[in-house]
Design a protein around this motif. Structure first.
Motif, PDB file in Angstrom:
ATOM      1  N   CYS A  47      48.453  38.443  65.983  1.00 34.03           N
ATOM      2  CA  CYS A  47      49.480  39.258  66.632  1.00 34.03           C
ATOM      3  C   CYS A  47      50.777  39.074  65.841  1.00 34.03           C
ATOM      4  CB  CYS A  47      49.673  38.804  68.076  1.00 34.03           C
ATOM      5  SG  CYS A  47      51.036  39.634  68.910  1.00 34.03           S
ATOM      6  N   CYS A  48      51.411  40.190  65.475  1.00 36.50           N
ATOM      7  CA  CYS A  48      52.644  40.077  64.681  1.00 36.50           C
ATOM      8  C   CYS A  48      53.887  40.169  65.571  1.00 36.50           C
ATOM      9  CB  CYS A  48      52.680  41.132  63.583  1.00 36.50           C
ATOM     10  SG  CYS A  48      52.837  42.795  64.223  1.00 36.50           S
ATOM     11  N   GLY A  49      53.668  40.317  66.886  1.00 35.89           N
ATOM     12  CA  GLY A  49      54.807  40.330  67.813  1.00 35.89           C
ATOM     13  C   GLY A  49      55.636  41.600  67.740  1.00 35.89           C
ATOM     14  N   LEU A  51      55.268  44.207  69.544  1.00 37.33           N
ATOM     15  CA  LEU A  51      55.339  44.747  70.900  1.00 37.33           C
ATOM     16  C   LEU A  51      55.049  46.240  70.953  1.00 37.33           C
ATOM     17  CD1 LEU A  51      58.321  42.742  72.482  1.00 37.33           C
ATOM     18  CD2 LEU A  51      55.920  42.114  72.289  1.00 37.33           C
ATOM     19  N   TRP A  54      53.329  47.564  73.940  1.00 32.94           N
ATOM     20  CA  TRP A  54      54.120  47.776  75.153  1.00 32.94           C
ATOM     21  C   TRP A  54      55.033  48.995  75.050  1.00 32.94           C
ATOM     22  CZ3 TRP A  54      56.005  42.063  76.275  1.00 32.94           C
ATOM     23  CH2 TRP A  54      54.948  41.360  76.852  1.00 32.94           C
ATOM     24  N   VAL A  55      55.587  49.216  73.857  1.00 31.64           N
ATOM     25  CA  VAL A  55      56.648  50.244  73.792  1.00 31.64           C
ATOM     26  C   VAL A  55      56.335  51.423  72.863  1.00 31.64           C
ATOM     27  CG1 VAL A  55      58.454  48.580  74.377  1.00 31.64           C
ATOM     28  CG2 VAL A  55      57.978  49.057  71.971  1.00 31.64           C
ATOM     29  N   LYS A  56      55.213  51.377  72.129  1.00 31.69           N
ATOM     30  CA  LYS A  56      54.891  52.515  71.255  1.00 31.69           C
ATOM     31  C   LYS A  56      53.597  53.213  71.692  1.00 31.69           C
ATOM     32  CE  LYS A  56      57.370  51.064  67.145  1.00 31.69           C
ATOM     33  NZ  LYS A  56      57.314  50.453  65.828  1.00 31.69           N
ATOM     34  N   SER A  57      52.561  52.428  71.924  1.00 30.02           N
ATOM     35  CA  SER A  57      51.287  52.999  72.394  1.00 30.02           C
ATOM     36  C   SER A  57      50.878  52.175  73.614  1.00 30.02           C
ATOM     37  CB  SER A  57      50.228  52.910  71.305  1.00 30.02           C
ATOM     38  OG  SER A  57      50.085  51.569  70.881  1.00 30.02           O
ATOM     39  N   PRO A  58      51.512  52.422  74.772  1.00 33.31           N
ATOM     40  CA  PRO A  58      51.354  51.522  75.928  1.00 33.31           C
ATOM     41  C   PRO A  58      49.911  51.117  76.227  1.00 33.31           C
ATOM     42  CG  PRO A  58      53.003  53.169  76.403  1.00 33.31           C
ATOM     43  CD  PRO A  58      52.402  53.554  75.078  1.00 33.31           C
ATOM     44  N   GLY A  59      49.717  49.808  76.258  1.00 27.38           N
ATOM     45  CA  GLY A  59      48.414  49.253  76.604  1.00 27.38           C
ATOM     46  C   GLY A  59      47.449  49.148  75.444  1.00 27.38           C
ATOM     47  N   LYS A  60      47.853  49.643  74.278  1.00 27.95           N
ATOM     48  CA  LYS A  60      46.924  49.665  73.140  1.00 27.95           C
ATOM     49  C   LYS A  60      47.568  48.987  71.947  1.00 27.95           C
ATOM     50  CE  LYS A  60      44.044  53.415  72.408  1.00 27.95           C
ATOM     51  NZ  LYS A  60      43.824  54.807  72.042  1.00 27.95           N
ATOM     52  N   CYS A  61      46.855  48.019  71.371  1.00 22.93           N
ATOM     53  CA  CYS A  61      47.379  47.341  70.186  1.00 22.93           C
ATOM     54  C   CYS A  61      47.358  48.298  68.996  1.00 22.93           C
ATOM     55  CB  CYS A  61      46.523  46.113  69.884  1.00 22.93           C
ATOM     56  SG  CYS A  61      47.107  45.189  68.448  1.00 22.93           S
ATOM     57  N   ILE A 103      47.852  40.478  75.140  1.00 21.17           N
ATOM     58  CA  ILE A 103      49.047  41.027  75.816  1.00 21.17           C
ATOM     59  C   ILE A 103      49.032  42.536  76.102  1.00 21.17           C
ATOM     60  CG2 ILE A 103      50.578  39.105  75.149  1.00 21.17           C
ATOM     61  CD1 ILE A 103      52.061  41.255  73.378  1.00 21.17           C
ATOM     62  N   PRO A 104      48.253  43.352  75.377  1.00 22.22           N
ATOM     63  CA  PRO A 104      48.219  44.763  75.799  1.00 22.22           C
ATOM     64  C   PRO A 104      47.667  44.940  77.221  1.00 22.22           C
ATOM     65  CG  PRO A 104      47.245  44.511  73.618  1.00 22.22           C
ATOM     66  CD  PRO A 104      47.444  43.129  74.168  1.00 22.22           C
ATOM     67  N   PRO A 108      54.875  45.418  80.186  1.00 21.44           N
ATOM     68  CA  PRO A 108      56.121  44.728  79.832  1.00 21.44           C
ATOM     69  C   PRO A 108      57.072  44.508  81.005  1.00 21.44           C
ATOM     70  CG  PRO A 108      56.144  46.995  79.012  1.00 21.44           C
ATOM     71  CD  PRO A 108      54.753  46.723  79.488  1.00 21.44           C
TER      72      PRO A 108
ATOM     73  N   TYR B  32      54.128  32.565  72.373  1.00 21.14           N
ATOM     74  CA  TYR B  32      53.082  33.599  72.499  1.00 21.14           C
ATOM     75  C   TYR B  32      52.079  33.085  73.516  1.00 21.14           C
ATOM     76  CZ  TYR B  32      53.862  36.531  68.276  1.00 21.14           C
ATOM     77  OH  TYR B  32      54.315  37.398  67.310  1.00 21.14           O
ATOM     78  N   TRP B 163      63.018  47.801  78.733  1.00 27.01           N
ATOM     79  CA  TRP B 163      61.724  48.335  78.280  1.00 27.01           C
ATOM     80  C   TRP B 163      61.726  49.853  78.344  1.00 27.01           C
ATOM     81  CZ3 TRP B 163      59.468  44.964  75.547  1.00 27.01           C
ATOM     82  CH2 TRP B 163      59.530  43.619  75.869  1.00 27.01           C
ATOM     83  N   LEU B 167      60.764  52.415  75.431  1.00 28.93           N
ATOM     84  CA  LEU B 167      59.671  53.375  75.647  1.00 28.93           C
ATOM     85  C   LEU B 167      60.157  54.806  75.408  1.00 28.93           C
ATOM     86  CD1 LEU B 167      58.168  51.699  78.832  1.00 28.93           C
ATOM     87  CD2 LEU B 167      56.807  52.313  76.827  1.00 28.93           C
ATOM     88  N   ASN B 170      60.667  55.636  71.788  1.00 26.76           N
ATOM     89  CA  ASN B 170      59.397  55.841  71.064  1.00 26.76           C
ATOM     90  C   ASN B 170      58.552  56.977  71.654  1.00 26.76           C
ATOM     91  OD1 ASN B 170      59.649  53.635  69.153  1.00 26.76           O
ATOM     92  ND2 ASN B 170      59.363  52.268  70.882  1.00 26.76           N
ATOM     93  N   ALA B 172      57.224  57.227  74.482  1.00 24.23           N
ATOM     94  CA  ALA B 172      56.023  56.652  75.115  1.00 24.23           C
ATOM     95  C   ALA B 172      56.244  56.409  76.611  1.00 24.23           C
ATOM     96  CB  ALA B 172      55.664  55.344  74.428  1.00 24.23           C
ATOM     97  N   ALA B 178      49.585  53.510  81.063  1.00 23.86           N
ATOM     98  CA  ALA B 178      48.241  53.805  80.533  1.00 23.86           C
ATOM     99  C   ALA B 178      47.343  52.572  80.603  1.00 23.86           C
ATOM    100  CB  ALA B 178      48.353  54.283  79.088  1.00 23.86           C
ATOM    101  N   PRO B 180      44.255  52.044  78.555  1.00 24.01           N
ATOM    102  CA  PRO B 180      43.319  52.561  77.536  1.00 24.01           C
ATOM    103  C   PRO B 180      42.019  51.787  77.402  1.00 24.01           C
ATOM    104  CG  PRO B 180      45.161  51.426  76.503  1.00 24.01           C
ATOM    105  CD  PRO B 180      45.494  51.523  77.949  1.00 24.01           C
ATOM    106  N   TYR B 181      41.967  50.565  77.908  1.00 26.10           N
ATOM    107  CA  TYR B 181      40.736  49.791  77.740  1.00 26.10           C
ATOM    108  C   TYR B 181      39.846  49.805  78.988  1.00 26.10           C
ATOM    109  CZ  TYR B 181      43.146  48.114  73.560  1.00 26.10           C
ATOM    110  OH  TYR B 181      43.818  48.046  72.357  1.00 26.10           O
TER     111      TYR B 181
END
Lengths: 182, 184
Positions: A47-49, A51, A54-61, A103-104, A108, B32, B163, B167, B170, B172, B178, B180-181
């Motif tokens: 994980c590169c931290g 986030l 959380w803030v670009k593709s919510p719930g998806k790494c 964390i996804p 957040p 983390y 947040w 969001l 971006n 989003a 969402a 997604p999983y």
């Protein structure tokens, strides 16, 4: 049937634990559904931290690696068992890398839990966690208390609970006892 | 003084060799999932040759977390103290700073006090070989949120505004819940 995800962070199986694990799963297969992931054979980035989950593709790494299949399995299971050798008094880098990538699964947004800030749930339900510390040296098991304390916290932040820590020198007897009652 | 960036995993062997050759080391990482990031744990694994061989060396730690309360970092602090004792190094202390996620959006002026405290932390480490408890306390702040603040957090969703801002930036925001999983 209960669904159990096994995340195996053993780097080199010097105790023969994995053979015992295979036999245990075979014995319990008529009562439980297992999905087992051997981290050392998987392509998983640290994980590169960023986030982004959380803030670009919510719930998806943002990383498209083998962690996706683990996360899908984790969120549909009833119990996640983390298996790790004791490395420098802590869990293996493989297990830490994988659990960092959980964390996804949470949101957040912050809420107050037991008087502390914690993240809100993203999903309706979360699996319980169990920890298995595998080491041929029984002395290393003195470290289990510190590791358990940290993973109890990690479970709380995943809005879950650490059900057990089992210390093993290669046998799955203790683990089988724990999941038999689950 | 040298800075080793642990995200350069290809350098871990080199860094581990120089770890033992240093007189003082400060290991810095973000929290983390309640501990050190996996990449830091991978580096710690490389340090096994130095167990029991760091007598007279000073070892300190800085942990920063997104959560405002330092209480979240105290669990892994216990491990770091234990690790330091395994090396037989002199424990310089663990500095815990909460609320670091929003730092990048703070203006220069409001950072002055934090910068001053961290300068003092470095000065303490160099001149006295350990972090001063007073500086550690001032950087950490209150261990847990005061009851009134907890109530205010819950009532206003204050931290969520941060947040939401990211969001929206971006594009989003509409998919923020969402899942997604999930398996349909």
């Amino acid at each position: 049937m209960k669904r159990i995800t096994i995340v195996n962070g053993i780097q080199e199986d010097v105790t023969g634990f994995e053979k015992s694990l295979d036999r245990m799963m075979e014995r319990l297969r008529n009562r439980m559904v297992f999905e087992c992931f051997r981290l050392r054979e998987m392509n998983i980035s640290y994980c590169c931290g960023c986030l982004g989950c959380w803030v670009k593709s919510p719930g998806k790494c943002l990383y498209k690696d083998d962690m996706v299949s683990i996360l899908k399995s984790v969120i549909r299971s009833d119990l996640v068992i983390l298996i790790s050798p004791v490395v420098m008094g802590f869990v293996s880098p493989l297990i830490k890398k994988a659990t960092d990538r959980f964390i996804p699964l949470i949101h957040p947004y912050i809420t107050i839990v037991r008087g502390e800030c914690h993240h809100k749930k993203r999903y309706g339900r979360y699996p319980y966690l169990g920890l298995v510390l595998v080491d041929k040296e029984s002395d290393s098991m003195n470290d289990s208390e510190l590791i358990t304390a940290v993973y109890k916290r990690a479970a709380l932040n995943l809005r879950s609970r650490l059900l057990f820590t089992v210390c093993s020198n290669g046998s799955t007897e203790g683990l089988e006892h724990e999941i038999d009652d689950f | 003084m040298e800075i080793f960036r642990l995200n350069r995993t290809e350098e871990h062997d080199n860094y581990a060799a120089r770890f033992g050759a240093s007189d003082g080391i400060i290991l810095v990482f973000p929290l983390y999932t309640d501990a050190m990031p996996g990449i830091v744990m991978a580096f710690i694994e490389k340090l096994s040759p130095w167990i029991g061989r760091m007598k007279g060396k000073r070892l300190g730690f800085i942990i920063h977390s997104g959560f405002p309360e330092p209480a979240h970092s105290r669990y892994i602090q216990r491990y770091l103290e234990w690790l330091c004792s395994k090396f037989q190094a002199e424990y310089a202390g663990t500095c815990v700073m909460g609320g670091s996620e929003g730092l990048r959006y703070m203006n220069e002026g409001s950072m002055d006090n934090k910068r001053l405290l961290f300068n003092r932390l470095g000065h303490d480490f160099i001149s006295r070989g350990r972090f001063s408890p007073d500086t550690l306390k001032r950087i950490a702040g209150k261990e847990k949120l005061p009851v009134a603040m907890r109530f205010w957090f819950r009532l206003t969703g204050f931290s969520n505004a941060y947040w939401d801002m990211l969001l929206k930036k971006n594009h989003a925001y509409d998919t923020r819940f969402a899942r997604p999983y999930s398996v349909e």
